[in-house]
Motif scaffolding. Structure first.
Motif, PDB file in Angstrom:
ATOM      1  N   GLY A  19       1.140  -1.261   0.027  1.00  0.00           N
ATOM      2  CA  GLY A  19      -0.069   0.204   0.205  1.00  0.00           C
ATOM      3  C   GLY A  19       0.911   1.406   0.387  1.00  0.00           C
ATOM      4  N   GLY A  20       0.426   1.989   0.468  1.00  0.00           N
ATOM      5  CA  GLY A  20       1.080   3.980   0.255  1.00  0.00           C
ATOM      6  C   GLY A  20       2.334   3.811   1.170  1.00  0.00           C
ATOM      7  N   MET A  21       2.024   2.355   2.229  1.00  0.00           N
ATOM      8  CA  MET A  21       3.300   3.002   3.049  1.00  0.00           C
ATOM      9  C   MET A  21       5.028   2.726   2.392  1.00  0.00           C
ATOM     10  N   GLY A  22       4.650   1.913   1.354  1.00  0.00           N
ATOM     11  CA  GLY A  22       5.529   1.026   0.280  1.00  0.00           C
ATOM     12  C   GLY A  22       5.882   2.541  -0.314  1.00  0.00           C
ATOM     13  N   ASP A  23       5.541   3.441  -0.697  1.00  0.00           N
ATOM     14  CA  ASP A  23       5.424   4.497  -1.161  1.00  0.00           C
ATOM     15  C   ASP A  23       6.579   5.222  -0.427  1.00  0.00           C
ATOM     16  N   VAL A  24       5.809   5.319   0.688  1.00  0.00           N
ATOM     17  CA  VAL A  24       6.771   6.150   1.308  1.00  0.00           C
ATOM     18  C   VAL A  24       7.933   5.744   1.619  1.00  0.00           C
ATOM     19  N   LEU A  25       8.349   4.508   2.572  1.00  0.00           N
ATOM     20  CA  LEU A  25       9.825   3.921   2.294  1.00  0.00           C
ATOM     21  C   LEU A  25      10.622   4.492   1.252  1.00  0.00           C
ATOM     22  N   ILE A 172       2.239   6.653  12.231  1.00  0.00           N
ATOM     23  CA  ILE A 172       1.160   6.264  12.147  1.00  0.00           C
ATOM     24  C   ILE A 172       0.630   6.486  10.548  1.00  0.00           C
ATOM     25  N   HIS A 173       0.558   5.975   9.536  1.00  0.00           N
ATOM     26  CA  HIS A 173      -0.350   5.191   8.477  1.00  0.00           C
ATOM     27  C   HIS A 173      -1.626   4.633   8.137  1.00  0.00           C
ATOM     28  N   ASN A 174      -1.878   3.991   9.512  1.00  0.00           N
ATOM     29  CA  ASN A 174      -3.334   3.386   9.463  1.00  0.00           C
ATOM     30  C   ASN A 174      -3.637   3.450  10.428  1.00  0.00           C
ATOM     31  N   LEU A 175      -4.795   4.783  11.017  1.00  0.00           N
ATOM     32  CA  LEU A 175      -4.841   3.770  12.564  1.00  0.00           C
ATOM     33  C   LEU A 175      -6.080   2.465  13.044  1.00  0.00           C
ATOM     34  N   ALA A 228       1.814  11.862  12.247  1.00  0.00           N
ATOM     35  CA  ALA A 228       0.289  11.209  11.370  1.00  0.00           C
ATOM     36  C   ALA A 228       1.151  11.753   9.566  1.00  0.00           C
ATOM     37  N   VAL A 229      -0.073  11.069   9.115  1.00  0.00           N
ATOM     38  CA  VAL A 229       0.541  11.557   7.560  1.00  0.00           C
ATOM     39  C   VAL A 229      -0.288  12.347   6.476  1.00  0.00           C
ATOM     40  N   SER A 230      -1.003  13.170   7.771  1.00  0.00           N
ATOM     41  CA  SER A 230      -1.654  14.734   7.083  1.00  0.00           C
ATOM     42  C   SER A 230      -1.703  15.476   8.203  1.00  0.00           C
ATOM     43  N   LEU A 267       2.419  16.271   5.314  1.00  0.00           N
ATOM     44  CA  LEU A 267       1.527  15.615   4.604  1.00  0.00           C
ATOM     45  C   LEU A 267       2.797  14.236   3.978  1.00  0.00           C
ATOM     46  N   ASN A 268       2.370  13.036   3.254  1.00  0.00           N
ATOM     47  CA  ASN A 268       2.888  12.720   2.155  1.00  0.00           C
ATOM     48  C   ASN A 268       3.555  13.569   0.731  1.00  0.00           C
ATOM     49  N   GLY A 269       4.625  13.059   0.024  1.00  0.00           N
ATOM     50  CA  GLY A 269       4.558  13.829  -1.159  1.00  0.00           C
ATOM     51  C   GLY A 269       4.612  12.871  -2.598  1.00  0.00           C
ATOM     52  N   GLY A 332      -8.022   1.992  -6.342  1.00  0.00           N
ATOM     53  CA  GLY A 332      -7.829   1.503  -5.515  1.00  0.00           C
ATOM     54  C   GLY A 332      -7.973  -0.233  -4.755  1.00  0.00           C
ATOM     55  N   ARG A 333      -7.641   0.290  -3.453  1.00  0.00           N
ATOM     56  CA  ARG A 333      -7.794  -1.459  -2.369  1.00  0.00           C
ATOM     57  C   ARG A 333      -9.354  -1.315  -2.472  1.00  0.00           C
ATOM     58  N   MET A 334      -9.935  -2.695  -2.650  1.00  0.00           N
ATOM     59  CA  MET A 334     -11.030  -2.563  -2.517  1.00  0.00           C
ATOM     60  C   MET A 334     -11.784  -2.857  -0.891  1.00  0.00           C
ATOM     61  N   ALA A 336     -13.659  -1.633   2.502  1.00  0.00           N
ATOM     62  CA  ALA A 336     -14.566  -0.437   3.363  1.00  0.00           C
ATOM     63  C   ALA A 336     -13.820   0.891   2.853  1.00  0.00           C
ATOM     64  N   GLN A 337     -12.534   1.300   4.426  1.00  0.00           N
ATOM     65  CA  GLN A 337     -12.471   2.200   3.717  1.00  0.00           C
ATOM     66  C   GLN A 337     -12.539   2.923   2.706  1.00  0.00           C
ATOM     67  N   LYS A 338     -11.880   2.972   1.766  1.00  0.00           N
ATOM     68  CA  LYS A 338     -12.367   3.400   0.527  1.00  0.00           C
ATOM     69  C   LYS A 338     -13.251   3.449  -0.400  1.00  0.00           C
ATOM     70  N   PHE A 417     -12.804   7.046   5.229  1.00  0.00           N
ATOM     71  CA  PHE A 417     -11.207   8.220   6.035  1.00  0.00           C
ATOM     72  C   PHE A 417     -10.156   8.132   5.303  1.00  0.00           C
ATOM     73  N   GLU A 418      -9.454   8.777   5.126  1.00  0.00           N
ATOM     74  CA  GLU A 418      -8.079   9.020   3.978  1.00  0.00           C
ATOM     75  C   GLU A 418      -6.928   9.064   5.101  1.00  0.00           C
ATOM     76  N   PRO A 419      -5.967   8.472   5.698  1.00  0.00           N
ATOM     77  CA  PRO A 419      -4.429   9.430   6.388  1.00  0.00           C
ATOM     78  C   PRO A 419      -4.238   9.794   6.149  1.00  0.00           C
ATOM     79  N   CYS A 420      -3.281  10.408   4.303  1.00  0.00           N
ATOM     80  CA  CYS A 420      -2.748  10.753   3.986  1.00  0.00           C
ATOM     81  C   CYS A 420      -3.045  10.550   2.119  1.00  0.00           C
ATOM     82  N   GLY A 421      -3.098   9.040   1.604  1.00  0.00           N
ATOM     83  CA  GLY A 421      -3.978   9.236   0.237  1.00  0.00           C
ATOM     84  C   GLY A 421      -2.614   9.610  -0.904  1.00  0.00           C
ATOM     85  N   ILE A 422      -2.128   8.801  -1.243  1.00  0.00           N
ATOM     86  CA  ILE A 422      -1.689   8.805  -2.862  1.00  0.00           C
ATOM     87  C   ILE A 422      -2.203   8.825  -4.162  1.00  0.00           C
ATOM     88  N   SER A 423      -3.574   8.041  -4.392  1.00  0.00           N
ATOM     89  CA  SER A 423      -4.387   8.634  -5.639  1.00  0.00           C
ATOM     90  C   SER A 423      -4.211   9.776  -6.129  1.00  0.00           C
TER      91      SER A 423
HETATM   92  C1  GLC Z   1      -1.772   4.012   4.692  1.00  0.00           C
HETATM   93  C2  GLC Z   1      -3.138   5.056   4.314  1.00  0.00           C
HETATM   94  C3  GLC Z   1      -3.455   6.060   3.270  1.00  0.00           C
HETATM   95  C4  GLC Z   1      -1.916   6.911   3.557  1.00  0.00           C
HETATM   96  C5  GLC Z   1      -1.000   5.797   3.099  1.00  0.00           C
HETATM   97  C6  GLC Z   1       0.898   6.269   3.285  1.00  0.00           C
HETATM   98  O1  GLC Z   1      -2.056   3.670   3.264  1.00  0.00           O
HETATM   99  O2  GLC Z   1      -4.522   4.772   4.146  1.00  0.00           O
HETATM  100  O3  GLC Z   1      -4.118   7.752   3.438  1.00  0.00           O
HETATM  101  O4  GLC Z   1      -1.267   7.279   2.300  1.00  0.00           O
HETATM  102  O5  GLC Z   1      -0.575   4.977   4.851  1.00  0.00           O
HETATM  103  O6  GLC Z   1       1.330   6.863   4.224  1.00  0.00           O
END
Ligand code: GLC
Length: 513
Positions: A19-25, A172-175, A228-230, A267-269, A332-334, A336-338, A417-423
């Motif tokens: 998921g998005g955490m992989g993008d951040v790393l 925290i990427h997703n509580l 927190a990512v935003s 906020l993530n980039g 996006g992943r299917m 409930a969040q999305k 809810f959306e901690p940050c979102g990349i899409s």
């Molecule tokens: C989680 C969150 C998403 C965020 C991502 C990276 O996947 O659901 O909103 O963009 O982590 O921080």
């Protein structure tokens, strides 16, 4: 500064991202290195990363785990594009338990497999640092519950005393996912992993299940900074909320972190390479069909959604492949969040998704890419069978995601809810405005009426109504080509650069180390 990121995903390695955490790393270490920091990222190897070309076993950590002595291999990967980022991989057969980064455990034992293997991973990180088999950092930066145990071990394990003063940062990427396991009485339990550990129970017990440890809570309470990512998510999680919304039961701890000046919303980039040209609509069937064929080839039985998709492509081609008046997209992943807002029944009992398709009408198209929870996939498949204006691509591929980001006209992101979102950032970067629920990082990236459309409302019923209302507004604006083109230009011009994120990390998370 010497920084060590500890995570279970790393999008810079092949297959290292879910998921998005992989993008951040993948991205933030590079940006931090560009500011002059020495950055290392350590992940489990899953019996895959340690076999990457050039991976070198440099040490073996021996550590007690579940009453036995385990041996974990320490591997160094050759430097990739940014030489200032070093990748380390810890390897043990347990890390490959289910062949994937995350395993699905039965509902009665949530997180059991993952918690055990990530506990071994965290303990191996701590032991490798103590033994200097991994370079000692100034800051240890942990990501989500999977690695929060490092903070608990640094706090309570006498063997880790040498590291007790090292600054700890917790992202925290997703509580919604907190890693809750029993303290004892199960093979996957804190005292089963580490029988002698000193545990500050008041700081790490789950607020609802006091006989369980909550690893997310441990990360929040035992680190110097909580990230927190935003900015909007950092405020939302101070409120009570369930099922991933608000503080998801941890709001009291988050409020305390906020009072103590430990909570930061950053906020993530997004990366901004030269824009890729969007293929014309006539090219879509030729791009989508091979992907569907691959999915079919990989499954034993024909899946309805793949068959429906292929038929739909044939229909388009027979009709000459004229571009629909508007192509709405969603990637996006299917979960409930999305998607729960789209699945929500409206006043007439039909799910909001059907109302979206009604509102779009026959001359417009919705293309949805993603897979996940079976009930949501079934809803999409059923609607795709009944409606000519929905194409459901039930899987994931970079090629298809890229096609929808670059080729769509309006990107839908109605996350509950959306901690940050990349899409949304990827769609905007390609000049595709977004229709989003006004939550978390979506508020911080989409400016209503300027670069996209936002809707809000008290409770899911009102939110689903507002979503349909704002969709109608968007279609009305789309009918005014000059205004629409200006909106697309503004969306494409919005910038969320990683360099800025890295500077914020430096100032607000790492300073003081
Ligand atoms: C989680 C969150 C998403 C965020 C991502 C990276 O996947 O659901 O909103 O963009 O982590 O921080």
């Amino acid at each position: 500064m010497k920084l060590l990121m500890v995570a279970v995903e790393n999008g810079a390695l092949p297959g290292g991202k879910v998921g998005g955490m992989g993008d951040v790393l993948r991205d933030v270490p590079r940006a931090l290195a560009a500011l002059g920091h020495e950055v290392a990222v350590v992940t489990p190897g899953y019996q895959r990363f340690s076999r990457l070309p050039g991976a070198e076993r440099v040490a073996t950590v021996a550590l007690p785990f579940r009453g036995r002595l385990e041996h974990v291999g320490v591997y160094r990967l050759p430097p990739r594009a940014a030489a200032a980022v070093r990748f380390w991989v810890l390897e043990h057969p347990l890390f490959a338990a289910c062949g994937a980064i995350y395993c699905d455990d039965p509902p009665g034992r949530p997180f059991a497999t993952d918690a055990s293997r990530f506990a071994l991973f965290c303990s191996a990180v701590v032991h490798a640092l103590v033994a200097q088999q991994l370079p000692r950092p100034d800051v240890i930066h942990l990501h989500d519950w999977h690695t929060a145990l490092v903070a608990l071990l640094l706090h309570g394990d006498r063997a880790a005393a040498a590291l007790a003063d090292t600054r700890r940062v917790f992202s925290i990427h997703n509580l919604a996912l907190q890693g809750i396991r029993p303290f004892a009485g199960d093979e996957s339990a804190l005292y089963s992993w580490f029988p002698g550990l000193t545990v500050p129970r008041g700081m790490v017990a789950d607020p609802r299940y006091p006989d369980c440890v909550n690893l997310m809570r441990a990360g929040i309470n035992l680190c110097h900074k909580v990230h927190a990512v935003s900015p909007t998510y950092a405020r939302e999680i101070l409120r009570h909320g369930e099922e991933g919304g608000g503080g998801a039961g941890l709001e009291v701890d988050l409020q305390a972190a906020d009072r103590e000046g430990r909570l930061e919303g950053i906020l993530n980039g997004c990366e901004y390479p030269a824009p890729a040209p969007a293929p014309p609509f006539e090219a879509w069937p030729g791009i989508i069909r091979p992907e569907l064929m691959c999915w079919l080839g990989r499954s034993d039985q024909v899946r309805s959604c793949d068959l429906l998709g292929l038929r739909r492509l044939d229909d388009w081609e027979r009709a000459g492949c004229a571009r629909p008046a508007l192509v709405a997209t969603s990637v996006g992943r299917m979960t409930a969040q999305k998607l729960s807002l789209l699945a929500r029944p409206m006043a007439d009992g039909r799910p909001a998704l059907e109302h979206v398709l009604d509102t779009l009408g026959e001359e417009r198209l919705l293309v949805v890419l993603g897979s996940g929870e079976p009930a949501l996939e079934r809803l999409l498949t059923r609607c795709a069978g009944e409606r000519g204006n929905l194409l459901f691509l039930g899987g994931y591929s970079e090629t298809l995601a890229e096609l929808l980001y670059t080729g769509g006209d309006l990107f839908l992101m109605p996350s509950s809810f959306e901690p940050c979102g990349i899409s949304q950032m990827l769609a905007m970067r390609a000049g595709q405005p977004c229709l989003v629920h006004a939550v978390g990082g979506l508020v911080d990236t989409v400016v209503d009426g300027e670069t996209g459309f936002r809707f809000g409302g008290d409770g899911p019923g009102a939110q689903a109504d507002a979503m349909l209302g704002r969709l109608r507004d968007a279609l009305a604006l789309h009918a005014r080509p000059r205004d629409w083109a200006a909106l697309c230009r503004r969306a494409a011009a919005a910038r969320f650069p990683w360099e800025e994120v890295a500077r914020q990390y430096q100032e607000r998370l790492y300073r003081g180390a």
